[in-house]
Design an enzyme around this catalytic site. Sequence first.
Site, short mmCIF file in Angstrom:
data_model
loop_
_atom_site.label_atom_id
_atom_site.label_comp_id
_atom_site.label_asym_id
_atom_site.label_seq_id
_atom_site.Cartn_x
_atom_site.Cartn_y
_atom_site.Cartn_z
N GLY A 174 0.84 -1.19 0.00
CA GLY A 174 0.00 0.00 0.00
C GLY A 174 0.87 1.24 0.00
O GLY A 174 1.97 1.24 0.56
N GLN B 247 3.17 9.94 0.94
CA GLN B 247 4.49 9.32 1.09
C GLN B 247 5.44 9.67 -0.05
O GLN B 247 6.66 9.54 0.09
CB GLN B 247 4.35 7.79 1.18
CG GLN B 247 3.63 7.33 2.43
CD GLN B 247 3.41 5.84 2.41
OE1 GLN B 247 2.43 5.36 1.88
NE2 GLN B 247 4.36 5.08 2.96
N CYS C 168 5.63 -0.02 7.11
CA CYS C 168 5.34 1.15 6.28
C CYS C 168 6.58 1.46 5.45
O CYS C 168 7.70 1.44 5.98
CB CYS C 168 5.00 2.34 7.18
SG CYS C 168 4.60 3.84 6.28
N LEU C 169 6.37 1.75 4.19
CA LEU C 169 7.50 2.12 3.34
C LEU C 169 8.19 3.38 3.83
O LEU C 169 9.36 3.60 3.52
CB LEU C 169 7.03 2.29 1.88
CG LEU C 169 6.68 0.98 1.17
CD1 LEU C 169 5.97 1.25 -0.14
CD2 LEU C 169 7.95 0.15 0.93
N HIS D 62 -4.66 2.33 7.58
CA HIS D 62 -3.25 2.78 7.61
C HIS D 62 -3.00 3.85 6.53
O HIS D 62 -2.38 4.88 6.81
CB HIS D 62 -2.35 1.55 7.40
CG HIS D 62 -0.90 1.83 7.28
ND1 HIS D 62 0.04 1.36 8.18
CD2 HIS D 62 -0.18 2.51 6.34
CE1 HIS D 62 1.24 1.76 7.81
NE2 HIS D 62 1.15 2.45 6.69
N GLU D 63 -3.52 3.60 5.33
CA GLU D 63 -3.28 4.55 4.22
C GLU D 63 -4.10 5.83 4.39
O GLU D 63 -3.61 6.92 4.07
CB GLU D 63 -3.60 3.88 2.87
CG GLU D 63 -2.80 2.61 2.56
CD GLU D 63 -1.29 2.76 2.68
OE1 GLU D 63 -0.77 3.88 2.55
OE2 GLU D 63 -0.62 1.74 2.93
N HIS E 208 -2.27 8.16 6.55
CA HIS E 208 -1.22 8.94 5.86
C HIS E 208 -1.79 10.23 5.28
O HIS E 208 -1.15 11.29 5.36
CB HIS E 208 -0.63 8.13 4.69
CG HIS E 208 0.45 7.17 5.08
ND1 HIS E 208 1.62 7.56 5.69
CD2 HIS E 208 0.55 5.83 4.92
CE1 HIS E 208 2.40 6.50 5.89
NE2 HIS E 208 1.77 5.43 5.44
#
Length: 168
Positions: A46, A51, A92-93, A134-135, A138
């Site tokens: 994701g 990000q 997370c990236l 989660h997204e 962000h």
Amino acid sequence: MAILNILEFPDSRLRTIAKPVAVVDDGIRQLVDDMFETMYEAPGIGLAATQVNVHKRVVVMDLSEDRSDPRVFINPEFDILTDEVEQYQEGCLSVPGFYENVDRPQKVKIRALDRDGQPYELIAEGLLAVCVQHECDHLNGKLFVDYLSTLKRDRIKKKLEKLHKQNA
Ligand code: QAP
Ligand code: CO
């Protein structure tokens, strides 16, 4: 298509609140394509536009093993459908190398636009429900580390800051 640079915690730009997309046009579709390429290359499951330092409410996701299930969420919103919470080990990236357990509502109803700007709804449970939450966080400037203790979050922050200095 292009691979975009992914911001890493504790970069303050990750705290930006993303703006709603007014029109799903070719520029947004280009962003979606670049975000998929960036996510697949990472690799991740994701990615939110925040990000990659684009502060528009756009999320891409693919939870399949073989990258056969690309999902697009533009202006996503969700309602919580249950009191039950589920604990998932999240990563997370933007927080590379760290994975921690987070509790989230187990079932949500999602509303979003697809890559053609068409609205759709989806009931999600399990990993999909976790990942959408989660997204969406962000897009509101929030990270999974915000759910951890100050001690754990500060440890992660110090370790990543050290790595960033070494790489500079
Ligand atoms: C969000 O995260 C997520 O630390 C997506 O070194 C993850 O794609 C939601 C990744 C788990 C729910 C559960 C993380 C790649 C990818 C790393 C990702 C890393 C390399 C994370
Ligand atoms: Co993330």
